[in-house]
Motif scaffolding. Structure first.
Motif, PDB file in Angstrom:
ATOM      1  N   GLY A 105       0.955  -1.173   0.000  1.00  0.00           N
ATOM      2  CA  GLY A 105      -0.025  -0.051   0.046  1.00  0.00           C
ATOM      3  C   GLY A 105       0.665   1.146   0.086  1.00  0.00           C
ATOM      4  O   GLY A 105       0.600   2.302  -0.711  1.00  0.00           O
ATOM      5  N   ASN A 106       1.893   1.203   0.713  1.00  0.00           N
ATOM      6  CA  ASN A 106       2.690   2.466   0.928  1.00  0.00           C
ATOM      7  C   ASN A 106       3.738   2.802  -0.294  1.00  0.00           C
ATOM      8  O   ASN A 106       3.523   3.885  -1.060  1.00  0.00           O
ATOM      9  CB  ASN A 106       3.817   2.214   2.017  1.00  0.00           C
ATOM     10  CG  ASN A 106       3.418   2.363   3.391  1.00  0.00           C
ATOM     11  OD1 ASN A 106       2.122   2.951   3.559  1.00  0.00           O
ATOM     12  ND2 ASN A 106       4.141   1.940   4.502  1.00  0.00           N
ATOM     13  N   LYS A 107       4.011   1.518  -1.046  1.00  0.00           N
ATOM     14  CA  LYS A 107       4.682   1.730  -2.309  1.00  0.00           C
ATOM     15  C   LYS A 107       3.678   2.264  -3.374  1.00  0.00           C
ATOM     16  O   LYS A 107       3.940   3.046  -4.463  1.00  0.00           O
ATOM     17  CB  LYS A 107       5.200   0.287  -2.562  1.00  0.00           C
ATOM     18  CG  LYS A 107       6.208   0.520  -4.062  1.00  0.00           C
ATOM     19  CD  LYS A 107       7.303   1.398  -3.615  1.00  0.00           C
ATOM     20  CE  LYS A 107       8.241   1.450  -4.872  1.00  0.00           C
ATOM     21  NZ  LYS A 107       9.466   2.287  -4.618  1.00  0.00           N
ATOM     22  N   THR A 108       2.543   1.560  -3.474  1.00  0.00           N
ATOM     23  CA  THR A 108       1.391   1.978  -4.464  1.00  0.00           C
ATOM     24  C   THR A 108       1.018   3.706  -4.164  1.00  0.00           C
ATOM     25  O   THR A 108       0.990   4.394  -5.290  1.00  0.00           O
ATOM     26  CB  THR A 108       0.170   1.120  -4.237  1.00  0.00           C
ATOM     27  OG1 THR A 108       0.459   0.095  -4.216  1.00  0.00           O
ATOM     28  CG2 THR A 108      -0.925   1.613  -5.315  1.00  0.00           C
ATOM     29  N   ALA A 109       1.141   3.962  -3.194  1.00  0.00           N
ATOM     30  CA  ALA A 109       0.702   5.536  -2.947  1.00  0.00           C
ATOM     31  C   ALA A 109       1.910   6.282  -3.183  1.00  0.00           C
ATOM     32  O   ALA A 109       1.580   7.665  -3.715  1.00  0.00           O
ATOM     33  CB  ALA A 109       0.361   5.692  -1.289  1.00  0.00           C
ATOM     34  N   GLU A 110       3.144   5.847  -2.795  1.00  0.00           N
ATOM     35  CA  GLU A 110       4.254   6.728  -3.238  1.00  0.00           C
ATOM     36  C   GLU A 110       4.261   6.720  -4.801  1.00  0.00           C
ATOM     37  O   GLU A 110       4.543   7.868  -5.276  1.00  0.00           O
ATOM     38  CB  GLU A 110       5.464   6.008  -2.781  1.00  0.00           C
ATOM     39  CG  GLU A 110       6.767   6.412  -3.083  1.00  0.00           C
ATOM     40  CD  GLU A 110       7.969   5.911  -2.991  1.00  0.00           C
ATOM     41  OE1 GLU A 110       9.300   6.284  -3.171  1.00  0.00           O
ATOM     42  OE2 GLU A 110       7.859   4.734  -2.327  1.00  0.00           O
ATOM     43  N   VAL A 111       4.246   5.758  -5.681  1.00  0.00           N
ATOM     44  CA  VAL A 111       4.119   5.943  -7.174  1.00  0.00           C
ATOM     45  C   VAL A 111       3.145   6.688  -7.611  1.00  0.00           C
ATOM     46  O   VAL A 111       3.129   7.348  -8.493  1.00  0.00           O
ATOM     47  CB  VAL A 111       4.136   4.249  -7.759  1.00  0.00           C
ATOM     48  CG1 VAL A 111       3.974   4.308  -9.066  1.00  0.00           C
ATOM     49  CG2 VAL A 111       5.531   3.528  -7.339  1.00  0.00           C
ATOM     50  N   ALA A 112       1.887   6.463  -7.088  1.00  0.00           N
ATOM     51  CA  ALA A 112       0.755   7.458  -7.551  1.00  0.00           C
ATOM     52  C   ALA A 112       1.124   8.941  -7.258  1.00  0.00           C
ATOM     53  O   ALA A 112       0.653   9.548  -8.300  1.00  0.00           O
ATOM     54  CB  ALA A 112      -0.534   6.820  -6.699  1.00  0.00           C
ATOM     55  N   VAL A 113       1.495   9.054  -6.134  1.00  0.00           N
ATOM     56  CA  VAL A 113       1.882  10.709  -5.798  1.00  0.00           C
ATOM     57  C   VAL A 113       2.848  11.041  -6.700  1.00  0.00           C
ATOM     58  O   VAL A 113       2.933  12.248  -7.049  1.00  0.00           O
ATOM     59  CB  VAL A 113       1.889  10.864  -4.212  1.00  0.00           C
ATOM     60  CG1 VAL A 113       2.329  12.401  -4.094  1.00  0.00           C
ATOM     61  CG2 VAL A 113       0.570  10.535  -3.639  1.00  0.00           C
ATOM     62  N   LYS A 114       3.865  10.449  -6.899  1.00  0.00           N
ATOM     63  CA  LYS A 114       5.188  10.901  -7.822  1.00  0.00           C
ATOM     64  C   LYS A 114       4.639  10.967  -9.071  1.00  0.00           C
ATOM     65  O   LYS A 114       5.046  11.757  -9.738  1.00  0.00           O
ATOM     66  CB  LYS A 114       6.224   9.790  -7.492  1.00  0.00           C
ATOM     67  CG  LYS A 114       7.122   9.996  -6.335  1.00  0.00           C
ATOM     68  CD  LYS A 114       8.164   9.113  -6.448  1.00  0.00           C
ATOM     69  CE  LYS A 114       9.169   9.432  -5.392  1.00  0.00           C
ATOM     70  NZ  LYS A 114      10.382   8.460  -5.032  1.00  0.00           N
ATOM     71  N   GLY A 115       3.689   9.976  -9.715  1.00  0.00           N
ATOM     72  CA  GLY A 115       3.395  10.181 -10.787  1.00  0.00           C
ATOM     73  C   GLY A 115       2.492  11.561 -10.994  1.00  0.00           C
ATOM     74  O   GLY A 115       2.504  12.164 -12.108  1.00  0.00           O
ATOM     75  N   SER A 116       1.443  11.602 -10.424  1.00  0.00           N
ATOM     76  CA  SER A 116       0.674  12.993 -10.340  1.00  0.00           C
ATOM     77  C   SER A 116       1.556  14.236 -10.221  1.00  0.00           C
ATOM     78  O   SER A 116       1.226  15.353 -10.772  1.00  0.00           O
ATOM     79  CB  SER A 116      -0.556  12.892  -9.478  1.00  0.00           C
ATOM     80  OG  SER A 116       0.183  13.188  -7.809  1.00  0.00           O
ATOM     81  N   ALA A 117       2.615  14.100  -9.354  1.00  0.00           N
ATOM     82  CA  ALA A 117       3.504  15.285  -9.008  1.00  0.00           C
ATOM     83  C   ALA A 117       4.196  15.638 -10.517  1.00  0.00           C
ATOM     84  O   ALA A 117       4.517  16.761 -10.942  1.00  0.00           O
ATOM     85  CB  ALA A 117       4.401  14.906  -7.935  1.00  0.00           C
ATOM     86  N   LYS A 118       4.719  14.518 -11.154  1.00  0.00           N
ATOM     87  CA  LYS A 118       5.633  14.658 -12.214  1.00  0.00           C
ATOM     88  C   LYS A 118       4.386  15.262 -13.546  1.00  0.00           C
ATOM     89  O   LYS A 118       5.024  16.115 -14.284  1.00  0.00           O
ATOM     90  CB  LYS A 118       6.137  13.244 -12.732  1.00  0.00           C
ATOM     91  CG  LYS A 118       7.392  13.097 -12.139  1.00  0.00           C
ATOM     92  CD  LYS A 118       7.928  11.723 -12.692  1.00  0.00           C
ATOM     93  CE  LYS A 118       9.171  11.629 -11.882  1.00  0.00           C
ATOM     94  NZ  LYS A 118      10.083  10.458 -12.432  1.00  0.00           N
ATOM     95  N   VAL A 119       3.121  15.000 -13.547  1.00  0.00           N
ATOM     96  CA  VAL A 119       2.419  15.583 -14.604  1.00  0.00           C
ATOM     97  C   VAL A 119       1.845  16.976 -13.966  1.00  0.00           C
ATOM     98  O   VAL A 119       2.098  17.822 -14.631  1.00  0.00           O
ATOM     99  CB  VAL A 119       1.028  14.455 -14.620  1.00  0.00           C
ATOM    100  CG1 VAL A 119       0.191  15.289 -15.487  1.00  0.00           C
ATOM    101  CG2 VAL A 119       1.551  13.453 -15.155  1.00  0.00           C
TER     102      VAL A 119
END
Length: 111
Positions: A50-64
Motif C-alpha cells: 500500500g505504501n509503495k502504491t501510494a508513493e508511485v501514484a503521488v510521484k506520478g501525479s507530481a510529475k504531471v
C-alpha cells in the motif's frame, strides 16, 4: 440499603465475568501462534504494498501536475517538486508530500 448492596455485588460479579472471558481470547496453542504470525506477516506485506502504491501514484501525479526542481534534491536524495503555490516538496516512502524549507533543499551532485 439491601438493594444497593445487591446491585454492587452484581456489578462486581459482572466485571469479574467479563474480565476472565477477555483473557480467553489469547491463542496459546502452536496452531494459534502460527496463525497469529502469519496474520502479522500478511499485514506487514499489505502495508508495504500500500505504501509503495501510494508513493508511485503521488510521484506520478507530481510529475504531471507540478514542476521538478532541476539540479536540486530532497534530504533523502529524491526529486524536489514545485507546486502551483511555489512550495517545494518531496514524496516520502509512504506517499505523503513533505514540504521543505529552503535550508533543507540540497544541490544534486554532478555526475
Amino acid at each position: 440499603m439491601k438493594k444497593r448492596y445487591l446491585l454492587g455485588l452484581f456489578a462486581i460479579a459482572a466485571m469479574t465475568l467479563f474480565s476472565t472471558s477477555a483473557s480467553a481470547q489469547e491463542k496459546k496453542t502452536e496452531a494459534g501462534k502460527v496463525i497469529q504470525k502469519t496474520g502479522k506477516a500478511v499485514e506487514k506485506g499489505a502495508n508495504a504494498v500500500g505504501n509503495k502504491t501510494a508513493e508511485v501514484a503521488v510521484k506520478g501525479s507530481a510529475k504531471v501536475a507540478d514542476q521538478t526542481y532541476k539540479g536540486k534534491m530532497a534530504p533523502d536524495g529524491t526529486n524536489v517538486y514545485i507546486d502551483g503555490k511555489n512550495r517545494k516538496y518531496y514524496v516520502n516512502k509512504k506517499g505523503a508530500k513533505v514540504y521543505l524549507k529552503a535550508s533543507e533543499i540540497k544541490n544534486r551532485p554532478v555526475q
